[in-house]
Design an enzyme around this catalytic site. Structure first.
Site, PDB file in Angstrom:
ATOM      1  N   ASP A  10     -18.527  -7.613   7.809  1.00  0.00           N
ATOM      2  CA  ASP A  10     -19.982  -7.546   7.995  1.00  0.00           C
ATOM      3  C   ASP A  10     -20.356  -6.543   9.077  1.00  0.00           C
ATOM      4  O   ASP A  10     -21.452  -6.617   9.643  1.00  0.00           O
ATOM      5  CB  ASP A  10     -20.529  -8.930   8.348  1.00  0.00           C
ATOM      6  CG  ASP A  10     -19.945  -9.462   9.652  1.00  0.00           C
ATOM      7  OD1 ASP A  10     -18.742  -9.255   9.885  1.00  0.00           O
ATOM      8  OD2 ASP A  10     -20.690 -10.094  10.433  1.00  0.00           O
ATOM      9  N   ASP A  51     -23.677  -5.142  13.409  1.00  0.00           N
ATOM     10  CA  ASP A  51     -23.001  -6.389  13.025  1.00  0.00           C
ATOM     11  C   ASP A  51     -24.050  -7.416  12.609  1.00  0.00           C
ATOM     12  O   ASP A  51     -25.112  -7.532  13.248  1.00  0.00           O
ATOM     13  CB  ASP A  51     -22.172  -6.934  14.191  1.00  0.00           C
ATOM     14  CG  ASP A  51     -21.303  -8.115  13.768  1.00  0.00           C
ATOM     15  OD1 ASP A  51     -20.191  -7.863  13.279  1.00  0.00           O
ATOM     16  OD2 ASP A  51     -21.746  -9.268  13.923  1.00  0.00           O
TER      17      ASP A  51
END
Length: 380
Positions: A295, A253
């Site tokens: 993301d 992440d």
């Protein structure tokens, strides 16, 4: 780049098929030599019993059995050495075997040309070149076969009862007809090659289209790495793998990515995601990277140690920091990792849950790499 790799793979498959045919081509030459030898032995026995042999049996066997078979075996040995040579290119081997088969037919025809049925033996070397789909190879083989037949008819009189084509109108007519037949046969072979090459071109184009479609279905459009569809397929392969392979799953992440979008806009955010995809491809030569969504990314490592996995994650972190610096971003963009081990019998949901749990712990610190506890225990 992927398309070029796919074309190379298809061409390699064609070469593999040509290689298999080359072996069969050579074996056919060996078979022709053996078959001819057996027929010569049978004919010798029949003629001897019928009292048609006007010379001594030893001389007859020497001239009509031993000499041709020894010559043909010598040609077979040359072909065998050529096929097994590491110095010769594949195409050169094909030409050698093709022309050696023509030479074998030349020997058989020269010795037994009094039999009209032997006239068509030169169609064999021409026919065997069709599979390669090479106009030049088929043309050269056909030309050599026609020239060999012509030379044999005009200059070689192995059998005393053979009539020269100049002295025998009937033999001359048979010779002309056989040459016309060989030319017609060659023309048919060229037409077959033309259509086969066209069919192969269509097959290649369809294979490329199928490959492109598969790429679109399994690649993330923004980052050009594998998407979630490809991840599901990878999970399925992992669950079906009973070979004992070791899998380590990593969830990734980008920290503070929402702040980047809010400050610089989604266009800048997409650029960062795209460049991060390149970073993953560079660092995952021995692994499979995926975009999980937004993301979030993930990587599947197969038969890699935990140390290598951690080193890869650290390398990705460093490359990402350099990329952020190159883009002059003030936000504290970093990358966090959660690592978990896959155990046989574990579901995709469970491995995702474990890796996500480790990632959650990493994100509380940010720019960190956390390992799910069962993998830590496995390493200690």
């Amino acid at each position: 780049m992927d398309e070029e790799i796919n074309i190379i793979e298809i061409q390699s498959e064609y070469e593999r098929i040509d290689g298999e045919w080359l072996i069969l081509h050579f074996k056919a030459s060996v078979g022709l030599v053996i078959f001819t030898f057996l027929i010569e032995c049978i004919i010798s026995g029949v003629l001897y019993n019928l009292g048609e042999i006007n010379t001594s049996i030893s001389f007859y066997i020497m001239k009509y059995v031993l000499v041709p078979v020894v010559t043909n075996v010598s040609l077979i040995i040359i072909g065998y050495l050529a096929i097994n040579s590491s110095r010769l290119k594949h195409n050169v081997k094909i030409y050698i075997v093709s022309l050696l088969l023509s030479a074998i037919c030349f020997i058989v025809f020269s010795v037994h040309s009094i039999f009209i049925s032997v006239y068509m033996i030169f169609t064999i070397p021409i026919l065997f070149t069709v599979v390669y789909g090479d106009y030049i190879l088929t043309t050269i083989t056909a030309l050599c076969s026609i020239l060999a037949k012509t030379f044999s008819e005009c200059f070689i009189i192995w059998n005393p009862i053979k009539f020269n084509i100049i002295d025998s109108h009937m033999r001359l007519i048979n010779f002309i007809i056989s040459i016309c037949f060989l030319l017609a046969f060659y023309a048919v072979c060229i037409v077959v090659i033309y259509f086969e090459r066209g069919k192969n071109a269509v097959s290649l184009q369809r294979e490329l289209e199928r490959f492109k479609l598969q790429q679109r279905l399994h690649n993330d459009e923004l980052t050009s790495i594998n998407n979630r569809t490809a991840l599901r397929k990878a999970f399925q392969s992992m669950e079906e793998d009973i070979s004992g392979s070791v899998y380590i799953f990593v969830m990734i992440d980008i920290d503070n990515f929402k702040l980047l979008n809010d400050t610089w806009g989604h266009a800048k955010g997409d650029l960062i995601l795209s460049e991060f995809g390149e970073i993953l491809k560079i660092n995952c030569a021995n692994a499979m990277p995926f975009r999980f969504g937004g993301d979030e990314f993930c990587i599947i490592f197969k038969n890699q140690t935990l140390n290598i996995v951690i080193e890869t994650c650290e390398s990705i972190q460093n490359d990402f920091k350099e990329m952020v610096a190159d883009n002059n971003l003030n936000e504290q963009l970093t990358v966090s990792f959660g690592i978990a081990r896959y155990s046989h019998g574990m579901t995709a949901t469970q491995i995702l849950k474990n890796a996500d749990s480790a990632l959650y712990s990493a994100k509380t610190i940010k720019d960190a790499i956390h390992i799910y506890e069962d993998l830590v225990e496995c390493q200690t």
